[in-house]
Scaffold this motif. Structure first.
Motif, PDB file in Angstrom:
ATOM      1  N   LYS B  73       0.862  -1.183   0.000  1.00  9.74           N
ATOM      2  CA  LYS B  73       0.000   0.000   0.000  1.00  9.74           C
ATOM      3  C   LYS B  73       0.896   1.229   0.000  1.00  9.74           C
ATOM      4  N   CYS B  74       0.784   2.031  -1.043  1.00  8.85           N
ATOM      5  CA  CYS B  74       1.569   3.251  -1.099  1.00  8.85           C
ATOM      6  C   CYS B  74       0.662   4.414  -0.722  1.00  8.85           C
ATOM      7  N   CYS B  75       1.075   5.188   0.269  1.00 10.77           N
ATOM      8  CA  CYS B  75       0.197   6.272   0.714  1.00 10.77           C
ATOM      9  C   CYS B  75       0.236   7.428  -0.281  1.00 10.77           C
ATOM     10  N   ASP B  87       6.784   9.743  -6.471  1.00  8.33           N
ATOM     11  CA  ASP B  87       8.017   9.083  -6.913  1.00  8.33           C
ATOM     12  C   ASP B  87       8.118   7.683  -6.324  1.00  8.33           C
ATOM     13  N   ILE B  88       7.637   7.538  -5.087  1.00  6.46           N
ATOM     14  CA  ILE B  88       7.678   6.215  -4.453  1.00  6.46           C
ATOM     15  C   ILE B  88       6.755   5.258  -5.204  1.00  6.46           C
ATOM     16  N   ALA B  89       5.564   5.740  -5.554  1.00  9.85           N
ATOM     17  CA  ALA B  89       4.611   4.896  -6.292  1.00  9.85           C
ATOM     18  C   ALA B  89       5.219   4.445  -7.611  1.00  9.85           C
ATOM     19  N   GLU B  90       5.891   5.379  -8.293  1.00 10.91           N
ATOM     20  CA  GLU B  90       6.529   5.019  -9.569  1.00 10.91           C
ATOM     21  C   GLU B  90       7.623   3.992  -9.356  1.00 10.91           C
ATOM     22  N   ALA B  91       8.377   4.154  -8.269  1.00 12.87           N
ATOM     23  CA  ALA B  91       9.473   3.219  -7.995  1.00 12.87           C
ATOM     24  C   ALA B  91       8.938   1.820  -7.733  1.00 12.87           C
ATOM     25  N   GLU B  99       0.856  -1.702 -12.239  1.00 14.74           N
ATOM     26  CA  GLU B  99       0.312  -0.400 -11.868  1.00 14.74           C
ATOM     27  C   GLU B  99      -0.571  -0.551 -10.635  1.00 14.74           C
ATOM     28  N   PRO B 100      -0.879   0.548  -9.941  1.00 17.42           N
ATOM     29  CA  PRO B 100      -1.770   0.463  -8.789  1.00 17.42           C
ATOM     30  C   PRO B 100      -3.110  -0.172  -9.163  1.00 17.42           C
ATOM     31  N   GLY B 101      -3.562  -1.078  -8.306  1.00 17.34           N
ATOM     32  CA  GLY B 101      -4.819  -1.773  -8.569  1.00 17.34           C
ATOM     33  C   GLY B 101      -4.595  -3.169  -9.113  1.00 17.34           C
ATOM     34  N   ASP B 102      -3.374  -3.455  -9.570  1.00 14.95           N
ATOM     35  CA  ASP B 102      -3.114  -4.770 -10.180  1.00 14.95           C
ATOM     36  C   ASP B 102      -2.310  -5.695  -9.291  1.00 14.95           C
ATOM     37  N   THR B 103      -2.321  -6.964  -9.669  1.00  9.55           N
ATOM     38  CA  THR B 103      -1.562  -7.987  -8.946  1.00  9.55           C
ATOM     39  C   THR B 103      -0.530  -8.571  -9.896  1.00  9.55           C
ATOM     40  N   THR B 104       0.668  -8.879  -9.382  1.00 11.79           N
ATOM     41  CA  THR B 104       1.706  -9.459 -10.241  1.00 11.79           C
ATOM     42  C   THR B 104       1.272 -10.848 -10.694  1.00 11.79           C
ATOM     43  N   GLU B 105       1.783 -11.250 -11.858  1.00 16.78           N
ATOM     44  CA  GLU B 105       1.373 -12.538 -12.423  1.00 16.78           C
ATOM     45  C   GLU B 105       1.674 -13.720 -11.530  1.00 16.78           C
ATOM     46  N   ASP B 106       2.787 -13.618 -10.791  1.00 19.66           N
ATOM     47  CA  ASP B 106       3.139 -14.742  -9.921  1.00 19.66           C
ATOM     48  C   ASP B 106       2.398 -14.680  -8.591  1.00 19.66           C
ATOM     49  N   ARG B 108       2.539 -12.639  -6.281  1.00 21.49           N
ATOM     50  CA  ARG B 108       3.372 -12.283  -5.132  1.00 21.49           C
ATOM     51  C   ARG B 108       2.887 -10.968  -4.516  1.00 21.49           C
ATOM     52  N   PHE B 109       2.685  -9.950  -5.336  1.00 25.29           N
ATOM     53  CA  PHE B 109       2.302  -8.640  -4.822  1.00 25.29           C
ATOM     54  C   PHE B 109       1.006  -8.135  -5.427  1.00 25.29           C
ATOM     55  N   THR B 110       0.187  -7.502  -4.586  1.00 24.14           N
ATOM     56  CA  THR B 110      -0.897  -6.667  -5.084  1.00 24.14           C
ATOM     57  C   THR B 110      -0.515  -5.246  -4.708  1.00 24.14           C
ATOM     58  N   PHE B 111      -0.596  -4.339  -5.675  1.00 20.05           N
ATOM     59  CA  PHE B 111      -0.160  -2.957  -5.443  1.00 20.05           C
ATOM     60  C   PHE B 111      -1.375  -2.048  -5.374  1.00 20.05           C
ATOM     61  N   GLU B 112      -1.486  -1.298  -4.261  1.00 16.17           N
ATOM     62  CA  GLU B 112      -2.596  -0.358  -4.113  1.00 16.17           C
ATOM     63  C   GLU B 112      -2.076   0.984  -3.672  1.00 16.17           C
ATOM     64  N   THR B 113      -2.801   2.038  -4.003  1.00 11.94           N
ATOM     65  CA  THR B 113      -2.493   3.309  -3.338  1.00 11.94           C
ATOM     66  C   THR B 113      -3.649   3.576  -2.374  1.00 11.94           C
ATOM     67  N   VAL B 114      -3.336   4.194  -1.245  1.00 13.78           N
ATOM     68  CA  VAL B 114      -4.336   4.465  -0.221  1.00 13.78           C
ATOM     69  C   VAL B 114      -4.375   5.965   0.018  1.00 13.78           C
ATOM     70  N   ALA B 115      -5.577   6.474   0.229  1.00 10.79           N
ATOM     71  CA  ALA B 115      -5.713   7.928   0.363  1.00 10.79           C
ATOM     72  C   ALA B 115      -4.920   8.467   1.540  1.00 10.79           C
ATOM     73  N   CYS B 116      -4.877   7.765   2.648  1.00  6.00           N
ATOM     74  CA  CYS B 116      -4.030   8.205   3.750  1.00  6.00           C
ATOM     75  C   CYS B 116      -3.913   7.101   4.780  1.00  6.00           C
ATOM     76  N   LEU B 117      -2.672   6.793   5.182  1.00 11.40           N
ATOM     77  CA  LEU B 117      -2.462   5.737   6.174  1.00 11.40           C
ATOM     78  C   LEU B 117      -2.450   6.300   7.592  1.00 11.40           C
ATOM     79  N   GLY B 118      -2.504   7.610   7.722  1.00  4.55           N
ATOM     80  CA  GLY B 118      -2.531   8.209   9.055  1.00  4.55           C
ATOM     81  C   GLY B 118      -1.198   8.215   9.783  1.00  4.55           C
ATOM     82  N   THR B 119      -0.086   7.994   9.032  1.00  5.79           N
ATOM     83  CA  THR B 119       1.228   8.054   9.683  1.00  5.79           C
ATOM     84  C   THR B 119       2.036   9.140   9.003  1.00  5.79           C
ATOM     85  N   CYS B 120       1.468  10.349   8.977  1.00  5.66           N
ATOM     86  CA  CYS B 120       2.011  11.444   8.194  1.00  5.66           C
ATOM     87  C   CYS B 120       3.406  11.858   8.631  1.00  5.66           C
ATOM     88  N   PHE B 121       3.773  11.560   9.888  1.00  6.04           N
ATOM     89  CA  PHE B 121       5.105  11.943  10.344  1.00  6.04           C
ATOM     90  C   PHE B 121       6.177  11.084   9.692  1.00  6.04           C
TER      91      PHE B 121
END
Lengths: 614, 149
Positions: B73-75, B87-91, B99-106, B108-121
């Motif tokens: 989950k990329c905030c 830049d982190i999302a692109e990396a 891309e965000p919303g998709d899962t790797t073929e193997d 292994r990973f599902t990639f999502e972006t989240v509106a806010c994780l609440g750990t802004c510090f």
């Protein structure tokens, strides 16, 4: 689980006295934040402490307490040691032995772990500027108690105000006290809380509901998270008082799923409160029955809007409804329902404990009490800040926040999330309250305060918020569904250097129309970031449109990274480029292949010779 | 369907108001919302399948496709945005190829972006399952993801 049964206020007071006595056996307490700081290893620090204190036979008179947010998140993992109130930051397991030796055995601070001000260590919490200039009333228990132990909260007075209210006052008296306090909703709109309760109280019917809005969807806001994780009993106490005031017997806490620790702590707190008759049937020996169910959000920002939230609890898509009828008249399942924000409920025990007059001495004429802000962004001291209403932005950002990172100039402070606006430097001395903030083009919002510097592009910020709102729009009404899409299209074309000044005029007109015509607060406030940035940073928009330049260096389509002749050939950029777009021999001027360059900016960041332009 | 039995047994008179908690429990149990399970929920609660589909597709949290072993989950909250979040999302996309919303073929990973994780510090911050990684730069991303096999 405690086996106490509270059947009167006297039972509660007696329990509190007993708890105070047993707490006196500890000569010191090591308080470790175990909420946000968990992300940076606080669990390992706590484990090491317990292990070492056990080995040294020091556990009888030294307590290790896992607490909620201590507030100064910038120095996580954070630790506070009572009774000296020494504040330590960036604590690691390897620091534990020194802390035990120096502080717990010899009462002296470990200066290298203390906060530095003007290059000198400041060891006591109240001497640290971040804290000394705050007024922590609603946050008074966060960081001082283990939120998973009701005993800790009771020892500090939890539930006393609520039990007194429900056994010694009438519901109307509680409503009037809340109106007299001047408390306004802390979720963002700032509606007078007591008046809202009065509407629900006056609605006919026996079946009424109380809902706590813990959805906290604003990106950049984490105040409610800290309260729920760090002092859940305060929120429950506020809810019991409100339920009594309006005549509700059933309540919900609607908490977003992205806060698993908050869900865990509320669940524990509810179970513990029920076990000692502070929740459920016959609360505190009265004939008032009230219980609370947790509902989790499922990832929809719009469910922070009260009618959408109600729809969600009813099991539907989170789509808002036209008002009137307001929830106070017809809400959950068509019954009178009162919804308040977490921080609003957390203020209620203060009002009932000390009285409306004492509460209203703090704050400004029309905005009473304190406000908790989540300070984040390009500021040195990120974290939770509680200040009286009317505190200036300058005080929050500079005196408490420590100023901008790398001492760069202040560009803007974004207040109010996607519904808010960007406040430029000329308003740094604005005394923040509900009304003054509106006059300068922003809204108080829930409390997220994001500080921005010269590397933030204000056009990109407007585009960012619109992208967010577009993806979160429920789709029900045309002005929001289609209107925000059109606004986003225009902003994207501005950021890509393809817009004209006519497009800017269209953007402004659209913004005004969408504000007026949208069904709910999401659409009505979606244009705010655009309107406030166009008003306060118009030059940046014009530069994007007429000169196709992004002065902050953010909008990638308007950037072209190039290496200048001053390049010494150190190769740092070549090594860091993620797509191998840079070539060059050692000590020779390097070159960027523009076809491969993805404009990530890493080369620019890493170059020590200012040899790269964009 | 045994897991579904367990979930519905707890709520003998489940009606429309219980739908979202039921879906949340199904997702926690199965990792996503399998269509046959949703049809069974419709049968047992009396809530129309079309309504269940409407709810499942409205909320970001619900997934109708199987997910990877690890959810990244990329905030994309404001504080993270201002400190280099995009830049982190692109990396991440570059590192795992989706891309965000998709899962790797193997798987292994599902990639999502989240509106806010609440750990802004910690901005900019990502989560991999329940692990937080904060104060990130794009360069740190590949090494973090490699730890999850």
């Amino acid at each position: 689980m405690s086996d106490k049964q509270i059947k009167s206020i006297d039972d509660l007071v007696a329990w509190q006295e007993a708890l105070k006595k047993s707490a006196a056996r500890y000569r010191a307490r090591v308080l470790i934040c175990m909420t946000g700081c968990r992300a940076l290893g606080a669990q390992d620090v706590a484990a090491r402490f317990k292990e070492r204190l056990g080995e040294l036979n020091m556990t009888d008179d030294i307590a290790v307490v896992e607490t909620g947010c201590i507030g100064m998140c910038a120095i996580a993992p954070v630790m506070l040691i009572e009774p000296w109130d020494y504040l330590y930051g960036h604590v690691a397991p390897d620091d534990v032995d020194e802390i035990i030796e120096q502080t717990l055995k010899n009462s002296k601070p470990v200066e290298r772990l203390a906060v530095k001000q003007d290059d000198a260590p400041v060891c006591a919490k109240s001497d640290v500027n971040f804290y000394g200039k705050q007024k922590q009333l609603v946050l008074e228990n966060c960081g001082r108690i283990d939120p998973r132990r009701i005993e800790d909260a009771i020892e500090r007075g939890a539930y006393a105000a609520a039990i007194t209210a429900i056994t010694e006052k009438t519901p109307d008296e509680v409503v009037e006290e809340t109106i007299a306090s001047g408390l306004r909703g802390r979720g963002g709109a700032g509606f007078p809380t007591g008046v809202k309760w009065k509407f629900a109280r006056q609605s006919p019917g026996e079946e009424k509901y109380l809902i706590c809005n813990a959805d906290e969807g604003d990106p950049g806001a984490f105040m409610d998270r800290a309260l729920l994780e760090g002092d859940p009993h305060r929120v429950i106490e506020g809810m019991i008082t409100a339920a009594y005031a309006i005549g509700a017997n059933k309540g919900f806490i609607y908490v977003r799923a992205e806060y698993p620790i908050a869900v865990e702590h509320i669940n524990i707190a509810l179970d513990q409160a029920r076990a000692c008759r502070l929740l459920g049937d016959g609360i505190g020996g009265s004939d008032f029955n009230f219980d609370i169910e947790i509902r989790m959000g499922a990832g929809a920002f719009v469910c922070g809007e009260e009618t959408a939230l109600i729809a969600s609890i009813e099991g539907s898509r989170g789509m808002p409804r036209p008002r009137p009828p307001f929830p106070a008249v017809s809400g959950y399942l068509g019954k009178p329902t009162n919804i308040n924000n977490v921080e609003t409920f957390a203020n209620v025990p203060l009002i009932l404990k000390n009285g409306a007059k004492a509460y209203s001495r703090i704050g400004t004429e029309k905005s009473k009490g304190t406000k908790i802000f989540a300070l984040a962004g390009k500021v040195k001291n990120t974290g939770l800040v509680e200040v009286p209403m009317g505190t200036t932005l300058r005080r929050i950002v500079y005196d408490i926040g420590g100023g901008i990172l790398d001492d760069k100039p202040f560009k803007a402070a974004q207040l109010g999330g996607p519904s808010g606006g960007c406040i430029p430097a000329e308003y740094l001395d604005c005394e923040i309250d509900y009304d003054s903030v509106q006059q300068i083009g922003a809204i108080m919002g829930s409390g997220g305060l994001i500080v921005m510097d010269e590397e933030t592009c204000m056009v990109d910020i407007a585009r960012y918020f619109l992208e967010f709102v577009q993806s979160e729009s429920c789709g029900k009404c045309t002005p929001c569904r289609v209107g925000t899409k059109k606004m986003l299209d225009i902003l994207e074309s501005i950021c890509a250097g393809q817009a004209t000044m006519d497009d800017l005029a269209t953007l402004e007109r659209l913004a005004e129309d969408i504000k007026k015509a949208s069904l709910c607060g999401l659409g009505q406030t979606a244009p705010n970031p655009v309107l406030s940035t166009v008003k306060n940073f118009r030059d940046e928009y014009v530069e994007h449109i007429e000169e196709k330049k992004c002065p902050a260096g953010v909008c990638k389509d308007l950037l072209g990274y190039e290496i200048l002749e001053v390049c010494v050939g150190c190769g740092a950029c070549r090594r860091v480029c993620p797509v191998d777009a840079i070539t060059g021999e050692k000590k020779e001027v390097h070159v960027i292949d523009q076809d491969k360059c993805i404009k990530c900016g890493q080369c620019f960041t890493v170059c020590k010779f200012e040899a790269i332009t964009r | 369907m045994e897991s579904l039995d367990g979930i519905l047994d707890d709520k003998p008179n489940a009606g429309p108001s219980d739908l979202i908690p039921i879906l949340q429990q199904i997702q926690a149990e199965y990792g996503y919302l399998p269509k046959p399970v949703l049809m069974e929920v419709s049968k047992r609660t009396g809530v129309a399948a079309s309504k269940i589909y409407g709810v499942a597709t409205f909320y970001e949290q619900f997934c109708l496709e199987p997910r990877g072993r690890y959810t990244v989950k990329c905030c994309r909250g404001t504080a993270c945005h201002v400190r280099g979040g995009p830049d982190i999302a692109e990396a991440i996309s570059r590192a795992i190829g989706v891309e965000p919303g998709d899962t790797t073929e193997d798987m292994r990973f599902t990639f999502e972006t989240v509106a806010c994780l609440g750990t802004c510090f910690l901005a900019p911050v990502i989560m991999v399952n329940n692990d937080y990684y904060g104060n990130l730069t794009a360069g740190k991303v590949p090494e973090i993801l490699e730890r999850y096999t």
